[in-house]
Design a protein around this motif. Structure first.
Motif, PDB file in Angstrom:
ATOM      1  N   LEU A 401     157.306 -26.284  32.779  1.00 13.90           N
ATOM      2  CA  LEU A 401     158.350 -25.163  32.554  1.00 13.90           C
ATOM      3  C   LEU A 401     157.183 -24.251  31.278  1.00 13.90           C
ATOM      4  CD1 LEU A 401     159.821 -22.514  32.758  1.00 13.90           C
ATOM      5  CD2 LEU A 401     161.025 -22.934  30.449  1.00 13.90           C
ATOM      6  N   GLY A 405     155.049 -22.129  32.462  1.00 15.10           N
ATOM      7  CA  GLY A 405     156.011 -20.440  32.077  1.00 15.10           C
ATOM      8  C   GLY A 405     154.198 -19.481  32.009  1.00 15.10           C
ATOM      9  N   LEU A 422     160.970 -12.514  30.312  1.00 22.18           N
ATOM     10  CA  LEU A 422     161.947 -12.939  28.585  1.00 22.18           C
ATOM     11  C   LEU A 422     162.429 -14.363  29.153  1.00 22.18           C
ATOM     12  CD1 LEU A 422     163.340 -10.001  27.425  1.00 22.18           C
ATOM     13  CD2 LEU A 422     161.748 -11.252  26.385  1.00 22.18           C
ATOM     14  N   SER A 423     162.625 -14.156  30.635  1.00 19.17           N
ATOM     15  CA  SER A 423     164.221 -15.291  30.347  1.00 19.17           C
ATOM     16  C   SER A 423     162.798 -16.673  30.519  1.00 19.17           C
ATOM     17  CB  SER A 423     164.675 -14.874  32.504  1.00 19.17           C
ATOM     18  OG  SER A 423     163.112 -14.836  32.884  1.00 19.17           O
ATOM     19  N   VAL A 424     161.618 -16.682  30.201  1.00 20.22           N
ATOM     20  CA  VAL A 424     161.246 -17.140  30.930  1.00 20.22           C
ATOM     21  C   VAL A 424     160.157 -18.094  28.883  1.00 20.22           C
ATOM     22  CG1 VAL A 424     158.287 -18.329  31.087  1.00 20.22           C
ATOM     23  CG2 VAL A 424     159.820 -17.510  33.116  1.00 20.22           C
ATOM     24  N   VAL A 426     162.356 -16.813  26.218  1.00 27.32           N
ATOM     25  CA  VAL A 426     163.156 -17.724  25.970  1.00 27.32           C
ATOM     26  C   VAL A 426     163.267 -18.986  25.681  1.00 27.32           C
ATOM     27  CG1 VAL A 426     164.808 -17.099  27.257  1.00 27.32           C
ATOM     28  CG2 VAL A 426     165.386 -17.607  25.001  1.00 27.32           C
ATOM     29  N   ARG A 427     162.898 -19.957  26.978  1.00 24.27           N
ATOM     30  CA  ARG A 427     162.871 -21.114  27.172  1.00 24.27           C
ATOM     31  C   ARG A 427     161.823 -21.687  26.765  1.00 24.27           C
ATOM     32  NH1 ARG A 427     165.995 -19.007  31.786  1.00 24.27           N
ATOM     33  NH2 ARG A 427     168.200 -20.566  32.249  1.00 24.27           N
ATOM     34  N   ARG A 430     162.476 -21.768  22.604  1.00 22.72           N
ATOM     35  CA  ARG A 430     163.014 -22.586  22.642  1.00 22.72           C
ATOM     36  C   ARG A 430     161.980 -24.545  22.566  1.00 22.72           C
ATOM     37  NH1 ARG A 430     167.925 -22.775  23.006  1.00 22.72           N
ATOM     38  NH2 ARG A 430     168.289 -20.960  22.660  1.00 22.72           N
ATOM     39  N   LEU A 431     161.789 -24.800  23.921  1.00 20.10           N
ATOM     40  CA  LEU A 431     160.942 -25.735  23.333  1.00 20.10           C
ATOM     41  C   LEU A 431     159.720 -25.880  22.312  1.00 20.10           C
ATOM     42  CD1 LEU A 431     160.240 -26.242  27.664  1.00 20.10           C
ATOM     43  CD2 LEU A 431     161.948 -27.326  26.665  1.00 20.10           C
TER      44      LEU A 431
END
Lengths: 433, 433
Positions: A401, A405, A422-424, A426-427, A430-431
């Motif tokens: 990702l 990403g 955004l769905s990418v 937000v991850r 987090r990472l």
């Protein structure tokens, strides 16, 4: 006599274009009638099936007799002579073996960034097979449709076959049994297609409907497409034979006639590099037409749509074959494999003098449900693939990702699809956080 | 707020059946208008394309400007920022690598009686790809359609894309160039589909037409089907997320919204075994809807067609997933592979928390053109197979014909197809005489 064309004739291109564009099929506009039949079956279920079967097939059935019982099937199968049973079983075994080789494999792999990718194949859960009644009620077509479905893993396979005036064809029932069909219904026409697609009290709906039929059946299949999957809508049958002079004119004449006898709209074409051979074949056709039981049908097809085309070389023959894109293509030349390699578009190719198309119709192993009307340019014959579907699979690791990403986000923004980005994001946050 | 359902609720079955059967798409009846447009293009060729483009796209083109010149494409591509170019190239490389693995193999073998059987795959010669204009003009869709065609070996790939008011999307042209598209035309609507299927002075006809479009494009594809091959007629997009409580509600909310933002008719469904998690996701959706640029579209989709379904077990979740047969299925559970193995029907499956569906839309590698409206029960996403067709091959030896011929004859006679039988008999007699 059929048309004689020669590529060295100045009028050839126009005549050949005419041959290709000839409208061979009447398509009566039955769509409104079919829409009404489908609506009736959806609204009234079994009651509609009973009424429509009484009207069209002149058989009055109670709903519990729409489906053949095991005992009835047993009784009908027992009427089939041993020789026919053995022939059907030999054919079924060969068709099964051929189609088993078509089963595609599932694949999963990890790529260079650690993403796991792949796909898997699963069968459709339930399929329905339409079998025509009367003269066109072919047990061979039952095998050709049902066996690929069963090889693919279809759990429930239902057949509908009309019984006009109450008459059932024992060979069709035996073919159903040999092929592993699970349910057989005394139903025909658009009402059978509607029952398969939408279900009634007695007929459970299926996911895919295949099989040949008349204009009503074809129109019904077009209408239910989307609700269920369908196979192709087949047109009249065709054969193209490319033969040099080193052949028996009788072989070629009978191969041409074995298409022509199907249907007045069928088309049989011979391409040869020897005009005398072309004439000899045409004479042999005329001779057989004097005794053939279906001479009226075959003769009309041959006169109206048949053709003998003389070419200057087998290179020309290959080029014409691609433009014709025939359902069946026989190559009766010295090196048929070499010629086959130069032709792209054909449903099925039969190589050499000992492979009459009739072998492929019944017992060779490959399917006899093939693309007609030049659709071999973009479509294929029936196969296990018609009863399978592919699901793609992907699994990203955090590392994958991170690698992909940011680019996905850039493309999502460029397409103004913010939630995708955004769905990418937000991850990734987090990472990274 | 969307619907909240629970499998333990006595009204569940009815509510779920309603959810499945909801009509999400208006299908305006444009068939008569489309028939007229197709007839006009067939009759008047380029002149019709010029007139129709002036009328619908408000652009007046001379026939020699229907096609983008190389210099025009060059100029537009130069406008694309480097970051977007690099992202498109990364995506194209991954899509190409995935689809290259899909290429099926030709097979030929000799069986136990000496018959040679097999098949081979060949590409369609020419394909046309429809790309919508305006907001839905997605460069990612160009890659997803064009790359499988080129991997399959299509020799000529034409794209049609409307340029409303003369405006072209540079990213679409760059995607065409990266994917290896051969010709790009300033054409949209039913007239573009007619030109691809039938050809005009400037547009050579193709054999297969793919790509998304509005109701006019869909109706035109249905009408030209048979003359050319088409891909599926896609409906509004869908996602099903199956997630347990060990997930970030924000991830799931954004994944649901990334479908919902496509279209007011899109459908996003969450299935979870934890009601509190379902509530948390729904709250996260509402929070994002306050700021999302496409909140009006996404909010309508979520309210009208969205759902949160609480199940008692992941077994129930798997069973519901098969009934929904979603286009996109995300599995955010402890062992997503194990759950995937229990589900048969889905267009694409995304495994684990680091695989948002947006990765699959752009850059994962698998195709994003997928079956909608529950058709994953019987159909598959776009692949190289859509641009290939299979020809079966068979060659009998004299020995093989001796082994099979008599049974073929028996079956031909049983079907009353005498010429079929005779075409075998004449050869057997020759071999035996």
């Amino acid at each position: 006599m059929p048309q004689f064309l020669s590529t060295s004739d100045p009028g050839f291109e126009a005549a050949f274009a005419h041959l290709l564009s000839q409208k061979r099929e009447d398509s009566p506009d039955v769509d409104a009638a079919v829409a009404a039949i489908i609506a009736e079956v959806r609204a009234r279920g079994d009651a509609a099936l009973v009424d429509l079967t009484a009207r069209f097939d002149r058989v009055t059935l109670s709903p519990d007799r729409l489906r053949f019982s095991e005992a009835e099937i047993e009784g009908l199968c027992a009427q089939v002579p041993d020789a026919e049973r053995a022939a059907l079983e030999l054919a079924a075994g060969r068709i099964r073996a051929y189609h088993a080789r078509q089963m595609p494999r599932d694949e999963m792999w990890a790529d260079e960034i650690g993403a796991t990718l792949g796909w898997r194949w699963t069968p459709v859960t339930a399929a329905g097979l339409y079998v025509p009644g009367g003269l066109a009620s072919y047990p061979s077509s039952v095998l050709m449709n049902a066996i690929p479905a069963k090889v693919a893993g279809v759990r429930r396979l239902a057949v509908t076959v009309p019984t006009p005036d109450g008459v059932a064809n024992p060979l069709v029932l035996l073919a159903c049994r040999i092929a592993g069909v699970d349910e057989v219904f005394r139903l025909g026409g658009a009402q059978a297609i509607a029952a398969l697609a939408y279900g009634t009290e007695s007929v459970r709906p299926v996911d895919k409907v295949t099989g040949p039929g008349n204009a009503y059946v074809a129109a019904a299949k077009r209408r239910v497409f989307g609700k269920v999957g369908i196979d192709m809508i087949a047109g009249p049958s065709e054969i193209l034979v490319i033969a040099d002079r080193d052949n028996d004119p009788d072989f070629v004449a009978l191969d041409l006639l074995s298409q022509a006898e199907h249907d007045e709209s069928a088309q049989a074409i011979l391409v040869t590099d020897d005009p005398a051979f072309g004439q000899a074949v045409a004479r042999a056709v005329e001779r057989h037409l004097e005794t053939l039981p279906r001479a009226a049908i075959a003769g009309t097809s041959w006169r109206d749509f048949g053709a003998v085309i003389v070419v200057r070389s087998m290179d020309e023959a290959a080029a014409l074959a691609d433009r014709i894109a025939a359902e069946h293509l026989e190559l009766l030349v010295a090196d048929p494999e070499a010629l086959a390699a130069r032709i792209s578009h054909a449903g099925a190719i039969f190589l050499g003098p000992w492979t009459p198309e009739a072998i492929g119709d019944y017992i060779g192993g490959p399917n006899h449900v093939l693309p007609t009307a030049r659709t071999a340019r973009f479509s294929s014959g029936l196969s296990v693939m018609d009863f399978l579907k592919r699901t793609t699979l992907s699994r990203m690791t955090p590392e994958a990702l991170r690698a992909l990403g940011p680019s996905a986000e850039i493309l999502a923004r460029a397409e103004r699809l913010e939630a995708h980005g955004l769905s990418v994001r937000v991850r990734l946050d987090r990472l990274n956080g």
